[in-house]
Design a protein around this motif. Structure first.
Motif, PDB file in Angstrom:
ATOM      1  N   CYS A  25      40.291  29.398  50.279  1.00 56.24           N
ATOM      2  CA  CYS A  25      41.409  30.456  50.320  1.00 56.24           C
ATOM      3  C   CYS A  25      41.164  31.399  49.301  1.00 56.24           C
ATOM      4  O   CYS A  25      41.118  32.700  49.404  1.00 56.24           O
ATOM      5  N   GLY A  26      40.645  30.885  47.960  1.00 59.31           N
ATOM      6  CA  GLY A  26      40.489  31.643  46.975  1.00 59.31           C
ATOM      7  C   GLY A  26      39.383  32.716  47.315  1.00 59.31           C
ATOM      8  O   GLY A  26      39.575  33.962  46.867  1.00 59.31           O
ATOM      9  N   VAL A  27      38.184  32.230  47.591  1.00 55.51           N
ATOM     10  CA  VAL A  27      37.045  33.050  47.937  1.00 55.51           C
ATOM     11  C   VAL A  27      37.520  34.013  49.004  1.00 55.51           C
ATOM     12  O   VAL A  27      37.161  35.167  49.050  1.00 55.51           O
ATOM     13  N   GLU A  28      38.259  33.651  50.150  1.00 57.03           N
ATOM     14  CA  GLU A  28      38.444  34.511  51.007  1.00 57.03           C
ATOM     15  C   GLU A  28      39.361  35.483  50.490  1.00 57.03           C
ATOM     16  O   GLU A  28      39.178  36.857  50.826  1.00 57.03           O
ATOM     17  N   ALA A  29      40.202  35.315  49.503  1.00 54.72           N
ATOM     18  CA  ALA A  29      41.202  36.537  49.190  1.00 54.72           C
ATOM     19  C   ALA A  29      40.362  37.059  48.180  1.00 54.72           C
ATOM     20  O   ALA A  29      40.721  38.583  48.123  1.00 54.72           O
ATOM     21  N   MET A  30      39.317  36.801  47.408  1.00 54.18           N
ATOM     22  CA  MET A  30      38.595  37.724  46.751  1.00 54.18           C
ATOM     23  C   MET A  30      37.692  38.651  47.609  1.00 54.18           C
ATOM     24  O   MET A  30      37.797  39.899  47.179  1.00 54.18           O
ATOM     25  N   LEU A  31      37.338  38.031  48.654  1.00 49.25           N
ATOM     26  CA  LEU A  31      36.333  38.810  49.657  1.00 49.25           C
ATOM     27  C   LEU A  31      37.285  40.038  50.131  1.00 49.25           C
ATOM     28  O   LEU A  31      36.855  41.463  50.341  1.00 49.25           O
ATOM     29  N   ASP A  32      38.470  39.722  50.497  1.00 45.56           N
ATOM     30  CA  ASP A  32      39.637  40.738  50.884  1.00 45.56           C
ATOM     31  C   ASP A  32      40.175  41.617  49.853  1.00 45.56           C
ATOM     32  O   ASP A  32      41.244  42.445  49.996  1.00 45.56           O
TER      33      ASP A  32
END
Length: 294
Positions: free
Chosen positions: A248-255
């Motif tokens: 979830c953290g990685v996805e949010a960073m990408l966004d």
């Protein structure tokens, strides 16, 4: 056991990509952060699929194309880069090479991997994609009508894009909708290629090269999919699942949603307080949040 090679110089992204892909069944994933190491990896562990960044600390990911050709490796090659538009002129027009703009969600990454690694069907033959039919017609200067189930048809006249039509209209918008519908439902939509008589082709409604039309249609499809991805913020404190919080953290960073990313990594840190990568991401996010606020 299928093999996937991942070349990405950002360590947190390389870690996340390899971690997520390893969740697939019967797959072994090899991650590299430099072009030199990846080229050696091609020899040591011949892959069935390659994901690669383009701008790397020791060269360009495009170097993998020549290396794979020399080794006789026919694995699908997917370039993922924030600078792909700057390098498209140097990328061969091949159905075996896919180019995606960063950011790419981890779910889309795995969906693409599953698609690319899909084995031949029961007839023993691979199914052609819509783009394969179009490019074959263009290269052979054929006159054909390519129908995609009930989603519409595209006419190629003597190798040139000529006409596209669907139930909502014709021309470039119809071409884009046909491509989008194919990409969404490709496992369910039959493609029928029939000869087109030049005299009955009708007026031209498509302007531009086939490569340009396909590129624009696929870019619009990718952007629409990215806009549609609005992941809800999970109840991180109650998740109790390190991998879920980390992803979830990685996805949010990408966004570029740094606040949500910070919450996700903070929850992950509660479960693994000594994880150096999580701590590093929290520090980085602290700086990014300050910069975003300023």
């Amino acid at each position: 056991m299928r093999r996937i090679l991942v070349l990405e110089d950002e360590f947190f992204l390389l870690d996340s990509m390899t971690r997520y892909l390893r969740g697939m069944a019967d797959v072994r994933v090899y991650g590299y952060s430099t072009l030199k190491a990846a080229c050696q990896g091609l020899r040591d562990h011949p892959p069935d699929l390659v994901f690669s960044d383009i701008r790397l600390p020791d060269g360009s990911g495009l170097g993998l194309i020549k290396e794979m050709q020399q080794l006789g490796t026919a694995a699908p090659l997917v370039f993922i880069s924030a600078y792909s538009a700057d390098h498209r002129h140097a990328i061969p027009n091949s159905g075996n090479i896919t180019v995606l703009e960063k950011p790419v969600s981890l779910k889309k990454l795995r969906d693409l991997a599953e698609q690319k690694l899909r084995r031949p069907d029961e007839s023993g033959e691979f199914q052609f994609d819509l783009s394969d039919y179009l490019q074959i017609a263009a290269m052979g200067r054929h006159s054909v009508r390519i129908s995609c189930g009930d989603y519409g048809a595209i006419v190629i006249l003597e190798g040139q894009p000529w006409h596209a039509e669907d139930t909502a209209g014709q021309g470039t918008p119809a071409f884009n909708r046909i491509v989008a519908n194919w990409e969404t439902h490709k496992q369910e939509v039959p493609v029928i290629c029939s000869q087109q008589d030049v005299g009955t082709a009708g007026p031209q409604t498509l302007i531009g090269t086939l490569d340009g039309l396909l590129l624009d249609a696929l870019r619009a499809f990718d952007e629409a999919g990215r806009d549609a991805e609005t992941p809800a913020e999970p109840a991180l404190a109650d998740a109790g699942d390190f991998d879920r919080c980390y992803e979830c953290g990685v996805e949010a960073m990408l966004d570029r949603d740094y606040v949500v990313a910070h919450k996700a990594f903070a929850a992950a840190a509660k479960m693994q307080p000594n994880n150096g990568l999580v701590r590093a991401n929290l520090e980085r996010l602290g700086v990014l949040i300050e910069q975003q606020a300023g």
